[in-house]
Design a protein around this motif. Sequence first.
Motif, short mmCIF file in Angstrom:
data_model
loop_
_atom_site.label_atom_id
_atom_site.label_comp_id
_atom_site.label_asym_id
_atom_site.label_seq_id
_atom_site.Cartn_x
_atom_site.Cartn_y
_atom_site.Cartn_z
N TYR A 28 -26.57 6.74 7.33
CA TYR A 28 -27.60 7.53 8.02
C TYR A 28 -29.01 7.18 7.57
N VAL A 29 -29.12 6.28 6.59
CA VAL A 29 -30.48 5.89 6.18
C VAL A 29 -31.15 5.00 7.21
N PHE A 30 -30.34 4.35 8.05
CA PHE A 30 -30.95 3.40 8.99
C PHE A 30 -31.66 4.14 10.11
N PRO A 31 -32.90 3.73 10.38
CA PRO A 31 -33.53 4.27 11.59
C PRO A 31 -32.78 3.75 12.82
N ASP A 32 -32.99 4.40 13.98
CA ASP A 32 -32.33 3.91 15.20
C ASP A 32 -32.74 2.47 15.45
N HIS A 33 -31.80 1.68 15.92
CA HIS A 33 -32.14 0.28 16.18
C HIS A 33 -32.78 0.17 17.55
N PHE A 34 -34.07 -0.12 17.56
CA PHE A 34 -34.83 -0.13 18.81
C PHE A 34 -34.21 -1.06 19.84
N PHE A 35 -33.83 -2.28 19.41
CA PHE A 35 -33.39 -3.27 20.40
C PHE A 35 -32.05 -2.89 21.03
N ALA A 36 -31.21 -2.15 20.30
CA ALA A 36 -29.94 -1.72 20.89
C ALA A 36 -30.24 -0.80 22.09
N GLY A 37 -31.15 0.17 21.90
CA GLY A 37 -31.52 1.09 22.98
C GLY A 37 -32.20 0.34 24.12
N LEU A 38 -33.06 -0.60 23.76
CA LEU A 38 -33.79 -1.34 24.80
C LEU A 38 -32.81 -2.16 25.66
N ASN A 39 -31.84 -2.80 24.99
CA ASN A 39 -30.86 -3.60 25.74
C ASN A 39 -30.12 -2.74 26.76
N THR A 40 -29.79 -1.52 26.36
CA THR A 40 -29.10 -0.62 27.30
C THR A 40 -30.00 -0.31 28.51
N ARG A 41 -31.27 0.02 28.22
CA ARG A 41 -32.18 0.35 29.34
C ARG A 41 -32.34 -0.85 30.27
N ILE A 42 -32.43 -2.03 29.68
CA ILE A 42 -32.64 -3.22 30.51
C ILE A 42 -31.38 -3.51 31.34
#
Length: 391
Positions: free
Chosen positions: A9-23
């Motif tokens: 849980y220390v990791f911040p959300d991975h921006f690129f994982a979310g972006l890939n989904t949106r794209i």
Amino acid sequence: MKLTADRMYVFPDHFFAGLNTRIRELQAQGRDVIRLDIGSPDLPPEPQIIEALKRSAERPNSHGYQPHQGLLSLRQAWAKMYQRLYQVDLDPEAEVLPLLGSKEGIFNLVMSSVNPGDVVLIPDPGYLTYNAATLFAGGEPAFMPLTIEHRFLPDLQAIPKQILRKAKMMWLNYPNNPTAGVADLDFFTKVVDLARDNELLVCHDAAYAQVTFDDYQAPSILQVPGAKDVAVEFNTLSKSHNMAGWRTGVIVGKGEVIEQLHALKTNIDSGQFLPVMEAAVSALNGDQAWLDDRNLVYQERRDTVLKYLAQLGLDAQISKASLYVWCSIPEGWRSAEYAAMLLKGAEISLTPGDIFGAHGEGYVRIALTVPRSRIEEAMRRMNNAVQVIGG
Ligand SMILES: Cc1ncc(COP(=O)(O)O)c(C=O)c1O
């Protein structure tokens, strides 16, 4: 049953994982998204490198486990590269360790060096793995702002004395992701002096050292006399030789530190695929002239981006190196909103600067990893979107 370890849980959300989904969602609706977000080279490596991979893969005895130290010929090839580019001597037995990409080594070096509570100096904005690894190791990140006023170099004098006393490690990355800032040897000399005075380990990440423009040559921190006593440097073929998917990098410098990383890696991975190592040897020892031609391609793309940004009235430095243009956004916008507006309204994907740290707010990062015609199309769309929305 809770299957996730608390430390995850220390990791911040991975921006690129979310972006890939949106794209992917946009693409599923038939929309043509131009991706200027991620720094993955779009051009292939030289054919002779691929030939070396093929030749090796065709040999029946190429498929077994390999020693964790990698091939001696690969360590020698990295040492030769450091001699050729920087006139730095490296002992291929003790001062060079091949990695499965530099990201792997960056993360694992923090694991093998940082105790819970140790302070780690990290550039802000910066490549996300320095912070992620520090948090995973239980270390305490202390951020060093990179601002335009200091040419995107940390202000070494401004690091509070009590932080310096507690700090164990400092991360630096030049040419820089995401700001495209560069460092000279004078700066590296000051860093080495500071490290010596404060018993700090300096970890310099030179991922973009061979992606340079306008005759600029990026120095290695190891060119500073005595740097090997306090510093290691990461390097990689990902950007330099268009081999990001191959996963082949290196750590060079202070032997004791490299030995610890090696010890950790014997418990984690089982060496690198022999054909990848043999192709890496070919990449490092072969004719390097093609890199100049490749850099010219990026340079033209950079100039195209800068031309259009100037027409839009947006401020960006002329990148001397790296795969990026770091661009200020108009007042009144936040980076995430601005990038989201461009994705939704113009189908251009840029990286909002704040994902790299608080001091990235107010910027977006534009990657030069698509052909010039696509960059031109993206910039035209950006122009239209800005006219409509008033950004
Ligand atoms: C600053 C920086 N360091 C390291 C890496 C990781 O590179 P590699 O492909 O060698 O793991 C990247 C990748 O984007 C990067 O931007």
